[in-house]
Design an enzyme around this catalytic site. Structure first.
Site, short mmCIF file in Angstrom:
data_model
loop_
_atom_site.label_atom_id
_atom_site.label_comp_id
_atom_site.label_asym_id
_atom_site.label_seq_id
_atom_site.Cartn_x
_atom_site.Cartn_y
_atom_site.Cartn_z
NE ARG A 17 13.95 54.85 46.16
CZ ARG A 17 13.84 53.71 45.47
NH1 ARG A 17 13.09 53.64 44.37
NH2 ARG A 17 14.45 52.60 45.90
CG ASP A 18 10.87 50.93 46.08
OD1 ASP A 18 9.82 50.86 45.42
OD2 ASP A 18 11.85 50.21 45.86
CG HIS A 21 7.56 53.38 42.67
ND1 HIS A 21 7.61 54.06 41.47
CD2 HIS A 21 8.86 53.15 43.03
CE1 HIS A 21 8.88 54.23 41.11
NE2 HIS A 21 9.65 53.68 42.04
CB SER A 171 14.44 46.32 40.20
OG SER A 171 15.71 46.82 40.54
CG HIS A 200 16.19 47.60 46.91
ND1 HIS A 200 15.71 48.67 47.66
CD2 HIS A 200 15.28 47.42 45.92
CE1 HIS A 200 14.58 49.11 47.12
NE2 HIS A 200 14.30 48.36 46.06
CG HIS A 202 10.90 45.18 44.82
ND1 HIS A 202 9.86 46.08 44.96
CD2 HIS A 202 12.01 45.93 44.63
CE1 HIS A 202 10.33 47.32 44.83
NE2 HIS A 202 11.63 47.25 44.63
CE1 TYR A 291 13.45 49.30 38.10
CE2 TYR A 291 11.81 50.80 37.19
CZ TYR A 291 12.94 50.57 37.96
OH TYR A 291 13.57 51.63 38.58
#
Length: 345
Positions: A17-18, A21, A171, A200, A202, A291
């Site tokens: 999913r992520d 990108h 995010s 979650h 990054h 983001y």
């Protein structure tokens, strides 16, 4: 709170999913099958499957996927026997109709994602997911943008709608370990004891793994990560790295490290058309609190208007742009171009 290292961690993989990108949502069905088989063999608890921007994210604004969400979910469903299929839904992009279709295709976990100040728009979708019998998660994006206590209030709203787990999503990859501690403690102070919390991360400031470790030490139940860090910006916390650290710490994660290491290097990394790493542009995301999925859009705009990607990203940060405002990236680029021309005049 006393940390219990023997508690079973819920390992949530987001490569499908992520990670989408990182390659502009162009996974083939063979790609997702191979990745799903490896993750299932490694015994992760869930595998999130969707367009990078969630169900129905395939669009002009966010980028068109090679296949539909349902095609991806059905492909994964045919390959796994241990993990559950998770998916992501952003109210306003995906609908309850899309959620029902994803459930029928095999999804059993849904993360209903909103900007960190907009939990109220998740009510319909969380209630619908609970009525379907799904494992229903509230997912607060860009969590660095508001104070810990305000974030916890938003999580409490999602809990009141029926979410049984509340996620803090960094995010922008902009948070430090103290930021994580403050927010996890704020969640724990207001949520019911039985409500789980998730992290979650990054990796834009190279803190994805460190922040996930701190979250667990503060009582986090579920951790997101991806193979080779495959994700927006500098990627997510690399799954194989997080598991290696968890193993060294003696934590109960239930996964096979070597299977994950092989999958990261042999399957996932070769798919990257742009290395998923901390570099000038992705560091700019974390530094400016932008983001992470804006990266590839900003690179396209920079190439089109002969600008620096970093300049666009920093300006987006100054304007406090959030997920869903991808259309503003071109506006920012045009403003910068006009300013450059004026300065040369």
């Amino acid at each position: 709170m006393t940390f219990n290292p023997s508690k079973k961690l819920y390992i949530s993989d987001v490569t499908l999913r992520d990670g989408s990108h990182a390659i502009r949502h162009q996974y083939t069905l063979d790609d997702v099958r191979a990745i799903a088989r490896a993750l299932d063999k490694a015994k992760v608890d869930s595998i999130e499957v969707a367009h990078g921007d969630g169900l129905q994210g395939s669009s002009f604004n966010y980028g068109f996927g090679r296949h539909t969400d349902l095609e991806y979910i059905e492909a994964v469903a045919g390959e796994i026997s241990h993990a559950q299929i998770a998916t992501l839904l952003l109210p306003g992009i995906g609908s309850v109709h899309d959620l029902k279709n994803a459930y029928q295709a095999g999804a059993r976990v849904v993360r209903v994602a909103t900007h960190c100040t907009e939990a109220d728009v998740s009510k319909q979708h969380i209630e619908y997911a609970r009525n379907l019998g799904m494992d229903t998660v509230g997912f607060l994006m860009m969590s660095h943008m508001i104070p810990a206590e305000k974030l916890a209030e938003q999580g409490k709203l999602m809990e009141s709608y029926g979410a049984t787990c509340i996620y803090m999503a960094d995010s922008g990859g902009a948070m430090s370990m103290n930021d994580i501690r403050d927010r996890m403690r704020a969640f724990k102070a207001v949520l019911k004891p039985e409500t789980q919390v998730g992290m979650h991360a990054h990796h834009n400031l190279s803190l994805g793994v460190a922040n996930s470790i701190v979250a667990v030490e503060e009582g986090c139940d579920r951790v997101d990560a991806s193979l080779a860090g495959m994700g927006a910006g500098a990627g997510n916390a690399p799954l194989e790295v997080f598991i290696a650290v968890a193993e060294r710490l003696g934590w109960n994660h239930g996964t096979d490290l070597y299977t994950l290491m092989d999958a990261a290097d042999d399957i996932v990394r070769p798919l990257q058309d742009r290395p998923v790493r901390v570099d000038r542009e992705t560091l700019g995301l974390g530094y400016a609190g932008v983001y992470s999925s804006f990266l590839r859009h900003a690179e396209i705009a920079a190439a089109k208007y002969n600008l620096k990607t970093l300049d666009i990203l920093v300006e987006l940060g100054h304007r406090r742009m959030v997920g869903g405002q991808e259309d503003m990236i071109v506006d920012v680029a045009l403003d910068l171009l006009a300013a450059h021309k004026e300065n040369r005049a």
